[in-house]
Design an enzyme around this catalytic site. Structure first.
Site, PDB file in Angstrom:
ATOM      1  CE  LYS A 110      -4.182  -2.039   1.053  1.00  0.00           C
ATOM      2  NZ  LYS A 110      -5.303  -2.438   1.816  1.00  0.00           N
ATOM      3  CE  LYS A 193      -5.510  -8.883  -1.643  1.00  0.00           C
ATOM      4  NZ  LYS A 193      -5.334  -8.282  -0.334  1.00  0.00           N
ATOM      5  CE  LYS A 196     -13.059  -4.686   1.772  1.00  0.00           C
ATOM      6  NZ  LYS A 196     -11.994  -4.630   2.678  1.00  0.00           N
TER       7      LYS A 196
HETATM    8  P1  TYM Z   1     -10.141  -6.848   4.617  1.00  0.00           P
HETATM    9  O1  TYM Z   1     -11.297  -5.943   4.870  1.00  0.00           O
HETATM   10  O2  TYM Z   1      -9.095  -6.423   3.643  1.00  0.00           O
HETATM   11  O3  TYM Z   1     -10.659  -8.254   4.160  1.00  0.00           O
HETATM   12  C1  TYM Z   1     -11.667  -8.952   4.881  1.00  0.00           C
HETATM   13  C2  TYM Z   1     -11.383 -10.450   4.807  1.00  0.00           C
HETATM   14  O4  TYM Z   1     -11.424 -10.887   3.450  1.00  0.00           O
HETATM   15  C3  TYM Z   1     -10.241 -11.629   3.159  1.00  0.00           C
HETATM   16  N1  TYM Z   1      -9.902 -11.418   1.747  1.00  0.00           N
HETATM   17  C4  TYM Z   1      -9.736 -12.407   0.845  1.00  0.00           C
HETATM   18  N2  TYM Z   1      -9.843 -13.739   0.958  1.00  0.00           N
HETATM   19  C5  TYM Z   1      -9.624 -14.479  -0.168  1.00  0.00           C
HETATM   20  N3  TYM Z   1      -9.327 -13.922  -1.373  1.00  0.00           N
HETATM   21  C6  TYM Z   1      -9.221 -12.575  -1.518  1.00  0.00           C
HETATM   22  N4  TYM Z   1      -8.951 -12.059  -2.712  1.00  0.00           N
HETATM   23  C7  TYM Z   1      -9.434 -11.760  -0.378  1.00  0.00           C
HETATM   24  N5  TYM Z   1      -9.413 -10.417  -0.174  1.00  0.00           N
HETATM   25  C8  TYM Z   1      -9.702 -10.226   1.130  1.00  0.00           C
HETATM   26  C9  TYM Z   1      -9.182 -11.053   4.089  1.00  0.00           C
HETATM   27  O5  TYM Z   1      -8.109 -11.935   4.263  1.00  0.00           O
HETATM   28  C10 TYM Z   1      -9.989 -10.818   5.344  1.00  0.00           C
HETATM   29  O6  TYM Z   1     -10.091 -12.007   6.120  1.00  0.00           O
HETATM   30  N6  TYM Z   1      -7.090  -6.155   8.498  1.00  0.00           N
HETATM   31  C11 TYM Z   1      -8.326  -6.795   8.088  1.00  0.00           C
HETATM   32  C12 TYM Z   1      -9.505  -6.365   8.943  1.00  0.00           C
HETATM   33  C13 TYM Z   1      -9.255  -6.533  10.398  1.00  0.00           C
HETATM   34  C14 TYM Z   1      -9.243  -7.765  11.094  1.00  0.00           C
HETATM   35  C15 TYM Z   1      -8.957  -7.413  12.456  1.00  0.00           C
HETATM   36  C16 TYM Z   1      -9.448  -9.094  10.725  1.00  0.00           C
HETATM   37  C17 TYM Z   1      -8.997  -5.533  11.277  1.00  0.00           C
HETATM   38  N7  TYM Z   1      -8.810  -6.068  12.513  1.00  0.00           N
HETATM   39  C18 TYM Z   1      -8.875  -8.410  13.449  1.00  0.00           C
HETATM   40  C19 TYM Z   1      -9.342 -10.081  11.719  1.00  0.00           C
HETATM   41  C20 TYM Z   1      -9.059  -9.716  13.055  1.00  0.00           C
HETATM   42  C21 TYM Z   1      -8.617  -6.400   6.658  1.00  0.00           C
HETATM   43  O7  TYM Z   1      -8.189  -5.391   6.196  1.00  0.00           O
HETATM   44  O8  TYM Z   1      -9.457  -7.234   6.009  1.00  0.00           O
END
Ligand code: TYM
Length: 329
Positions: A110, A193, A196
């Site tokens: 990022k 990947k 969003k």
């Molecule tokens: P975020 O919002 O980017 O993504 C949410 C969840 O979706 C999964 N994910 C994917 N899985 C498979 N293929 C993909 N292309 C793909 N893109 C996203 C992510 O691995 C995630 O599980 N940092 C985290 C949010 C967060 C969090 C936490 C999660 C903040 N605090 C504490 C667990 C525990 C995030 O940005 O996820």
């Protein structure tokens, strides 16, 4: 057992978010105490329009309920409504180091897209807040997609470091990743990947069904004509097989067997049918929940429940590090 996970409301949720995380949250509801939150403070780590953020937050809450999360069984809440996240963050930031934070893949990816002078401290310190989210609920298990594993591992390092200094104060979490579908790739470029923040080749959960079909039918495939799982030589087909298998709840081998005699076109049609069959009804539930606004009461009640646990953990940590608790003197 405590289970905790969250999603950032930074944009339209993708099929990657659904397959890698959202779809599976409900499966934990009968095996333990589940906490699922919307990581809205994390959404501020890159510039975001306030209205867009509010809108996405409402969407994620509605998606949670549409996915089958039951507020009677799962505590669903907004990160920013439980101030203990930020308070714990202020303490735990002293136990992660600049070197390890700068090695995080997500930070490197990022920040590489930004000018040095525009990299916010929050983007750099992101894993501290994420660690705070996790340990605040004494979470044992954190279900995430592959891209978040590094952050959970860093949380484990932090817990070990903290406990070595202060005794057994924090619970060491484990990540849980799906065998199939932990990393869904872009449909136009299966080497990156699905994300969003990089919408090329994404399927969005809010796309209409005709668009979803069109995107899958025009997904990049590979040379040859066999439907075979081979990430190296057939990344496009492998990604579509992964999507199919995870939606159908089968192994890659089982999915492959179904298409031994199929041509690419026929296979893509089956993938599109499977996705639409699942996402269609999901979208209907989402629309109804989003319009009724019923998620608001869920978030209010969830915040209250979450706060009770979060408050206890925060007190325990404050006490361990030596902050004077004047209420108890
Ligand atoms: P975020 O919002 O980017 O993504 C949410 C969840 O979706 C999964 N994910 C994917 N899985 C498979 N293929 C993909 N292309 C793909 N893109 C996203 C992510 O691995 C995630 O599980 N940092 C985290 C949010 C967060 C969090 C936490 C999660 C903040 N605090 C504490 C667990 C525990 C995030 O940005 O996820």
């Amino acid at each position: 057992m405590r289970i905790l996970s969250g999603i950032k409301p930074t944009g339209n949720l993708t099929l990657g978010n659904y397959i890698g995380a959202l779809k599976h949250f409900k499966d934990f509801q009968d095996s333990g105490e589940v906490y699922i939150f919307i990581a809205d403070l994390h959404a501020l780590t890159l510039p975001i329009d306030p209205e867009f953020l509010r809108d996405n937050t409402r969407d994620v809450a509605s998606f949670y309920l549409a996915s089958g999360l039951d507020p009677k069984k799962t505590t669903i809440f907004l990160q920013s409504s439980v101030s203990e996240h930020a308070e714990l963050n202020a303490i735990l930031q002293n136990y992660l180091y600049m070197g390890e934070l700068s090695r995080m893949t997500q930070f490197k990816d990022k920040s590489a897209k930004l000018k040095q002078s525009a990299i916010g401290l929050g983007l750099f310190a992101y894993p501290v807040l994420m660690a705070s989210d996790i340990v605040l609920y004494d979470a044992d298990v954190v279900p995430v997609g592959e891209d978040q594993i590094q952050h959970v591992e860093l949380t484990r390092d932090l817990v070990k470091r903290f406990n070595a200094r202060y005794g057994e104060v924090l619970v060491e979490p484990k990540y849980q990743m799906n065998k199939v579908g932990a990393r869904i790739m872009s449909l136009t470029d299966p080497s990156v990947k699905m994300s969003k923040s990089d919408p090329k080749g994404d399927i969005f959960l809010k796309d209409d069904l005709a668009t979803i079909r069109k995107k899958i039918m025009s997904a990049k495939t590979d040379s040859g004509s066999e439907v075979k799982f081979d990430k190296e030589n057939k990344p496009g087909i492998s990604n579509l097989l992964t999507i199919y298998a995870s939606i159908k709840g089968m192994s890659i081998e089982e999915a492959e067997k179904q298409f031994t005699a199929a041509r690419y076109g026929e296979f893509k049609k089956a993938v599109a049918d499977a996705v639409i069959e699942e996402i269609g009804p999901f979208q209907e539930r989402y629309k109804q929940i989003r319009e009724s606004g019923e998620y608001l009461a869920v978030l209010r009640e969830g915040a209250q429940k979450a706060k009770q646990i979060a408050h206890q953990t925060l007190k325990r940590v404050q006490n361990a590090v030596g902050l004077l608790n004047i209420d108890e003197l």
